[in-house]
Design a protein around this motif. Structure first.
Motif, PDB file in Angstrom:
ATOM      1  N   HIS A 138      23.739 -25.300  -7.027  1.00 10.66           N
ATOM      2  CA  HIS A 138      24.213 -25.042  -8.390  1.00 10.66           C
ATOM      3  C   HIS A 138      24.577 -26.382  -9.030  1.00 10.66           C
ATOM      4  O   HIS A 138      25.726 -26.811  -9.000  1.00 10.66           O
ATOM      5  N   HIS A 139      23.557 -27.015  -9.604  1.00 11.17           N
ATOM      6  CA  HIS A 139      23.710 -28.368 -10.125  1.00 11.17           C
ATOM      7  C   HIS A 139      24.098 -28.304 -11.599  1.00 11.17           C
ATOM      8  O   HIS A 139      23.302 -28.597 -12.487  1.00 11.17           O
ATOM      9  N   GLU A 175      36.899 -16.761 -11.589  1.00 17.85           N
ATOM     10  CA  GLU A 175      35.476 -16.908 -11.859  1.00 17.85           C
ATOM     11  C   GLU A 175      35.140 -18.385 -12.098  1.00 17.85           C
ATOM     12  O   GLU A 175      36.014 -19.224 -12.296  1.00 17.85           O
ATOM     13  N   TYR A 176      33.841 -18.677 -12.108  1.00 18.27           N
ATOM     14  CA  TYR A 176      33.404 -20.057 -12.280  1.00 18.27           C
ATOM     15  C   TYR A 176      33.484 -20.468 -13.751  1.00 18.27           C
ATOM     16  O   TYR A 176      32.987 -19.776 -14.633  1.00 18.27           O
ATOM     17  N   VAL A 177      34.121 -21.625 -13.967  1.00 18.35           N
ATOM     18  CA  VAL A 177      34.330 -22.136 -15.322  1.00 18.35           C
ATOM     19  C   VAL A 177      33.792 -23.562 -15.440  1.00 18.35           C
ATOM     20  O   VAL A 177      33.065 -23.893 -16.367  1.00 18.35           O
ATOM     21  N   TYR A 178      34.174 -24.398 -14.470  1.00 18.84           N
ATOM     22  CA  TYR A 178      33.885 -25.832 -14.547  1.00 18.84           C
ATOM     23  C   TYR A 178      33.793 -26.357 -13.120  1.00 18.84           C
ATOM     24  O   TYR A 178      34.634 -26.023 -12.286  1.00 18.84           O
ATOM     25  N   SER A 179      32.796 -27.172 -12.822  1.00 19.55           N
ATOM     26  CA  SER A 179      32.536 -27.524 -11.422  1.00 19.55           C
ATOM     27  C   SER A 179      33.609 -28.395 -10.787  1.00 19.55           C
ATOM     28  O   SER A 179      33.700 -28.462  -9.566  1.00 19.55           O
ATOM     29  N   ARG A 180      34.433 -29.068 -11.588  1.00 16.25           N
ATOM     30  CA  ARG A 180      35.560 -29.773 -10.981  1.00 16.25           C
ATOM     31  C   ARG A 180      36.543 -28.790 -10.372  1.00 16.25           C
ATOM     32  O   ARG A 180      37.219 -29.088  -9.388  1.00 16.25           O
ATOM     33  N   ASN A 181      36.633 -27.620 -10.966  1.00 11.91           N
ATOM     34  CA  ASN A 181      37.545 -26.591 -10.464  1.00 11.91           C
ATOM     35  C   ASN A 181      36.927 -25.768  -9.338  1.00 11.91           C
ATOM     36  O   ASN A 181      37.581 -25.463  -8.347  1.00 11.91           O
ATOM     37  N   LYS A 182      35.657 -25.401  -9.519  1.00  9.95           N
ATOM     38  CA  LYS A 182      35.043 -24.480  -8.575  1.00  9.95           C
ATOM     39  C   LYS A 182      33.543 -24.464  -8.809  1.00  9.95           C
ATOM     40  O   LYS A 182      33.087 -24.393  -9.956  1.00  9.95           O
ATOM     41  N   GLN A 200      33.945 -32.561  -4.718  1.00 10.89           N
ATOM     42  CA  GLN A 200      32.678 -32.835  -4.050  1.00 10.89           C
ATOM     43  C   GLN A 200      31.531 -32.489  -4.993  1.00 10.89           C
ATOM     44  O   GLN A 200      31.571 -31.464  -5.680  1.00 10.89           O
ATOM     45  N   SER A 201      30.494 -33.309  -5.041  1.00  7.78           N
ATOM     46  CA  SER A 201      29.357 -32.991  -5.901  1.00  7.78           C
ATOM     47  C   SER A 201      28.549 -31.855  -5.281  1.00  7.78           C
ATOM     48  O   SER A 201      28.454 -31.747  -4.057  1.00  7.78           O
ATOM     49  N   PRO A 202      27.960 -30.984  -6.099  1.00  9.92           N
ATOM     50  CA  PRO A 202      27.147 -29.895  -5.558  1.00  9.92           C
ATOM     51  C   PRO A 202      25.989 -30.385  -4.704  1.00  9.92           C
ATOM     52  O   PRO A 202      25.679 -29.786  -3.665  1.00  9.92           O
ATOM     53  N   SER A 203      25.335 -31.489  -5.119  1.00 17.27           N
ATOM     54  CA  SER A 203      24.190 -31.971  -4.347  1.00 17.27           C
ATOM     55  C   SER A 203      24.612 -32.474  -2.976  1.00 17.27           C
ATOM     56  O   SER A 203      23.924 -32.243  -1.977  1.00 17.27           O
ATOM     57  N   ASP A 204      25.755 -33.158  -2.895  1.00 18.22           N
ATOM     58  CA  ASP A 204      26.253 -33.602  -1.590  1.00 18.22           C
ATOM     59  C   ASP A 204      26.658 -32.405  -0.727  1.00 18.22           C
ATOM     60  O   ASP A 204      26.422 -32.394   0.482  1.00 18.22           O
ATOM     61  N   SER A 205      27.268 -31.408  -1.346  1.00 21.07           N
ATOM     62  CA  SER A 205      27.621 -30.196  -0.600  1.00 21.07           C
ATOM     63  C   SER A 205      26.372 -29.529  -0.029  1.00 21.07           C
ATOM     64  O   SER A 205      26.371 -29.046   1.105  1.00 21.07           O
ATOM     65  N   TYR A 206      25.322 -29.498  -0.809  1.00 26.62           N
ATOM     66  CA  TYR A 206      24.058 -28.904  -0.368  1.00 26.62           C
ATOM     67  C   TYR A 206      23.519 -29.635   0.860  1.00 26.62           C
ATOM     68  O   TYR A 206      23.080 -29.008   1.829  1.00 26.62           O
ATOM     69  N   ASP A 207      23.555 -30.972   0.821  1.00 25.26           N
ATOM     70  CA  ASP A 207      23.066 -31.752   1.961  1.00 25.26           C
ATOM     71  C   ASP A 207      23.928 -31.539   3.201  1.00 25.26           C
ATOM     72  O   ASP A 207      23.420 -31.459   4.323  1.00 25.26           O
TER      73      ASP A 207
END
Length: 397
Positions: free
Chosen positions: A40-41, A56-63, A247-254
């Motif tokens: 979820h980039h 719920e999801y609002v902003y990626s810094r939060n969740k 954490q960045s989504p792409s790093d979490s994915y890796d």
């Protein structure tokens, strides 16, 4: 608490959890049928109306769904209920500190710590009138004696970095169970495959996911897990508004991808580390080897009782001087000269100028870190190639 075979309430093995995580309907509800959790980039999430539930999801810094998948996966492997991902291992340690500590509080920690952690405590937390005691990790009685009413945090590494000293987790947790002190353990060296501190009553476990959990030396990240919802909420609040160290989504994915092979990698790391430690023990140029898998390690029995394996980290003292250390480390073919750890590649470091370079000479001496201490993070290469490489350099001294 043994490697692949969990002794917890369910009968799902560690290897299966590493690949599938918590396979309950609740945890799978966000996957939409994907075999691999999607990336979820996105920085923000569109809503249908003004009012929206806070969870719920609002902003990626939060969740963020990808980051949450990783956080829950790590919590599952640590037998915990709540997980939080952050941007690095140091961010995880700092987040725990900022969430728990206030001026006038007291911290008990170890006199043998990773250099970055030591600097955080001594150079930053201490400026906020936080009193810090550094105690011998092998002396349980001294650790417990240092804890007092205003002790807000007991911060442990086991094994310690880089001297591989152990703390008796069970004794410490049992003896402080009725106090308000939060016990936190940096479990980076062992990973949840070989050690699960919360099984002994520890409150918080921290990881640098940069290391074994990812395992491929290509991302940075950190994680905080706990069974206490209040603690989790405090950590999340600091991460969102105090540090912003998400954490960045792409790093979490890796890292999620790396987790799938964690059990297999840890077995190879340990096998190579054991062989290297035994070889170094018998070599004439080496005066001391620090590895809990050796029967000569002074805490070998404790290691057997609280770890299901001995990990891939070791250190040793070279008979010689700094020039000898330079000669050995700069002449190796199969060990990368760098200060990180936990990747599939074998890494080697000089503690004094690398892992603890920013710790003063006086403090390094107090910690027991000499100018000839060398640390190895064994990779998963063929052990004979590693042994031949080390032997060639050491024999030529």
């Amino acid at each position: 608490m043994t490697g692949d075979n969990d002794s917890e309430s369910d009968d799902v093995s560690f290897s299966t959890k590493a690949i599938h995580g918590d396979t309950s309907e609740t945890q799978n509800s966000e996957r939409f049928g994907d075999l691999v959790p999607p990336l979820h980039h996105t920085s923000t999430f569109v809503r249908d109306e003004i009012e929206q539930p806070r969870d719920e999801y609002v902003y990626s810094r939060n969740k963020n769904p990808t980051c949450n998948e990783l956080a829950q996966r790590i919590a599952t492997l640590e037998n915990a209920n709540y997980g939080l991902t952050v941007s690095s291992g140091m961010a995880a340690i700092a987040t725990v500190g900022w969430a728990l500590l206030r001026p006038g509080d007291h911290v008990v920690t170890l006199d043998s710590l990773y250099g970055g952690t030591r600097n955080l405590f001594a150079d930053i937390f201490a400026e906020f009138e936080i009193d810090i005691d550094y105690v011998d990790p092998t002396d349980t009685e001294s650790i417990l004696d240092a804890v007092r009413e205003e002790t807000a945090l007991l911060w442990l590494e086991t094994p310690t970095n880089p001297l591989m000293k152990l703390c008796d987790l069970s004794s410490i947790a049992k003896s402080t169970a009725t106090s308000e002190t939060v016990i936190a353990v940096d479990n980076t060296f062992m990973s949840p495959y070989f050690q699960r501190p919360m099984s002994f009553g520890v409150d918080v476990v921290v990881h640098s996911t940069t290391k074994y959990l990812n395992g491929h030396s290509d991302v940075t990240g950190g994680a905080i897990v706990t069974d206490d919802p209040d603690l989790h909420n405090r950590f999340h609040h600091v991460q969102k508004y105090g540090t912003g160290a998400n954490q960045s989504p792409s790093d979490s994915y890796d890292i999620l991808r790396g987790l799938k092979t964690l059990p297999q990698r840890m077995k190879e790391h340990e096998r190579n580390a054991q062989e290297l430690a035994e070889f170094l023990t018998d070599h004439k140029t080496v005066s001391d080897v620090h590895y809990p898998g050796l029967q000569s390690h002074p805490q070998h029995e404790l290691a057997k009782s609280q770890m299901s394996g001995y990990g891939g980290m070791l250190s040793f003292e070279l008979n010689g001087d700094r020039d000898d250390v330079k000669y050995v480390l700069e002449g190796l073919d199969h060990f990368a000269l760098t200060a990180s750890l936990g990747g599939v590649e074998s890494l080697i470091a000089h503690a004094g100028t690398m892992t603890h370079a920013e710790v003063s000479k006086r403090v390094r001496t107090e910690m027991g870190i000499s100018d000839t201490l060398i640390r190895i993070s064994t990779g998963i290469e063929d052990s004979q190639d590693l042994l031949t490489d080390l032997k060639t350099q050491l024999d030529s001294l």
